[in-house]
Scaffold this motif. Structure first.
Motif, short mmCIF file in Angstrom:
data_model
loop_
_atom_site.label_atom_id
_atom_site.label_comp_id
_atom_site.label_asym_id
_atom_site.label_seq_id
_atom_site.Cartn_x
_atom_site.Cartn_y
_atom_site.Cartn_z
N GLU A 258 11.44 -56.90 21.38
CA GLU A 258 10.36 -56.90 20.62
C GLU A 258 10.80 -56.33 19.04
O GLU A 258 11.41 -55.46 19.15
CB GLU A 258 9.21 -55.84 20.90
CG GLU A 258 8.49 -56.34 22.06
CD GLU A 258 7.27 -54.95 22.83
OE1 GLU A 258 6.88 -54.35 21.72
OE2 GLU A 258 7.10 -55.00 23.74
N ASN A 270 11.80 -52.87 17.76
CA ASN A 270 10.86 -52.00 18.13
C ASN A 270 11.17 -51.42 19.67
O ASN A 270 11.51 -50.29 19.88
CB ASN A 270 9.22 -52.67 18.10
CG ASN A 270 8.41 -51.65 18.96
OD1 ASN A 270 8.50 -50.49 18.91
ND2 ASN A 270 7.43 -52.30 19.34
N GLU A 271 11.13 -52.32 20.60
CA GLU A 271 11.41 -51.71 22.03
C GLU A 271 12.01 -52.85 22.86
O GLU A 271 11.81 -54.47 22.28
CB GLU A 271 10.54 -51.16 22.61
CG GLU A 271 9.06 -51.91 22.89
CD GLU A 271 7.90 -51.50 23.59
OE1 GLU A 271 8.21 -50.11 24.26
OE2 GLU A 271 6.91 -51.87 23.88
MG MG Z 1 5.66 -52.89 23.00
#
Ligand code: MG
Ligand code: ADP
Length: 388
Positions: A258, A270-271
């Protein structure tokens, strides 16, 4: 790595977790002639009812481990919050893809951020905090946009997250925060969010799907669009960062990465999720090979399939709110009449606000038509308009 002989149809595959991602894998397994044994970590296994066998016991049960290992010839995860000791115990006996070390990185925000740092991949600025005094120091570094405090473990769909600012009182924030270790992230001024799915096979061969553009509501994914409506330079960069992450993790299987696109044009990871991802559900109806089939193929040692997007698509999540708004069964007949509608329901018995109950993918000759159809579905189902 020495590749063992592929597992062919007729083999039994183990899945750790009892949610909708395992259910969609089970649907592919049934189509391709494989058997699935799902270990659900408890009795409430609505989505797992499509598995051939369900082990409805806690992950801590040694009897359940023995039962699972007696049946599964290889295993995968449909959920990252699996205890490390269990992943190790499974991997000792049968092939586990992705490996326990990859899952360990993706299940823990601190390890994940440290991994991104080591790999030299762009990420959000963060501090790790484990008490009010560390939080005080970290809060003082926040920009005017403020920050988000996130629990290091067991967070999903915005759970275990708290918005904070440089003026927040560390003692009261920490008391109100459920977690003993956390990551404090700077709040990014988001121009867009996107994600990339990478398939990495047992020999390290990699393929990426086209990046998807994502829209969240209340921290939960609301809508995904493929193809993403962003500049080619950004899409290429996202793809190469996602491939670099999979490579650096020595990943095996399907990995979701992400991204945030910040207002200044910078892409930040993000992750990551060590499994199929909600933002990849359109691949079932809009790509040559779905993300679930890729998971099965890599697990079995088969060649990955083509990731080509054959049709523009808009994927709309169906949360429990839709059932609550309808006061019972939503108007699926009207939804089904919309052009290019593909309805997916996960067999969950209880509709709760914010609970993922299913999704709708609209395929169309153009993304504009898919967007128009999903907007009509929102009107029928009482879902607020997307923030596109
Ligand atoms: Mg997420
Ligand atoms: N640092 C941040 N800046 C801006 N928005 C954020 C930030 N962190 C999270 N969000 C918003 O919340 C959503 C969910 O957060 P995420 O960290 O992906 O947690 P989850 O595990 O719940 O998916 C993100 O997709 C984004 O919309």
């Amino acid at each position: 790595m020495n590749s063992p002989a592929p597992l062919l149809p007729g083999s039994t595959l183990g899945v750790l977790g009892g949610g909708q991602l395992g259910r969609m894998l089970a649907i592919v397994a049934r189509r391709m002639g494989y058997r699935i044994v799902a270990w659900t970590d408890g009795p409430d296994a609505g989505p797992a009812d499509l598995a051939d066998e369900v082990v409805a016991e806690a992950f801590s049960s040694p009897e359940a481990l023995a039962a699972f290992l007696a049946k599964a010839e290889a295993a995968t995860v449909e959920f990252e919050n699996i205890p490390q000791s269990l992943l190790d115990a499974v991997a000792e006996r049968i092939p586990l893809l992705p490996g326990a070390a990859s899952v360990a990185v993706c299940q823990h925000r601190e390890r994940e951020k440290r991994f991104l740092e080591r790999a030299g991949l762009p990420r959000v600025r963060f501090s790790v905090v484990s008490d009010p005094s560390e939080l005080r120091t970290a809060l003082a570094t926040l920009p005017e946009s403020g920050g988000i405090l996130k629990t290091a473990e067991f967070g999903y769909d915005g759970k275990g997250q708290l918005a904070v600012s440089a003026d927040s009182d560390p003692d009261s924030v920490w008391t109100g925060f459920a977690g003993s270790r956390a990551v404090l992230e700077e709040r990014i001024d988001l121009a867009a969010e996107l994600s990339v799915l990478v398939v990495r096979d047992r020999r390290g061969g990699m393929l990426a799907y086209d990046p998807v553009e994502n829209f969240h509501r209340d921290h939960i994914l609301d809508l995904s669009l493929a193809p993403a409506r962003l500049e080619p330079r950004i899409l290429d960069e996202a793809r190469s960062i996602a491939l670099a992450a999979a490579e650096a993790l020595d990943y095996r299987g399907i990995l979701a990465v992400e991204f945030f696109l910040a207002g200044d044009g910078q892409l930040l990871v993000n992750e990551m999720a060590p499994r199929p991802h909600n933002s990849g559900h359109h691949t079932i109806d809009a790509c040559d090979t779905s993300q679930f089939e890729q998971q099965l193929r890599v697990l079995c040692g088969l060649a990955p399939g083509s990731t080509r997007l054959h049709s523009p698509a808009a994927m709309l999540n169906l949360l429990g709110d839709v059932w609550i708004a309808a006061g019972g069964c939503p108007d699926w007949a009207s939804v089904a009449a919309l052009p290019g509608a593909h309805l997916h329901l996960y067999g969950k018995h209880e509709a709760r606000r914010g609970r993922k109950m299913g999704h709708l993918t609209f395929t169309a000759p153009s993304l504009g038509e898919a967007l128009a159809a999903q907007a009509r579905a929102r009107e029928i189902l009482g879902i607020p308009a997307a923030a596109i």
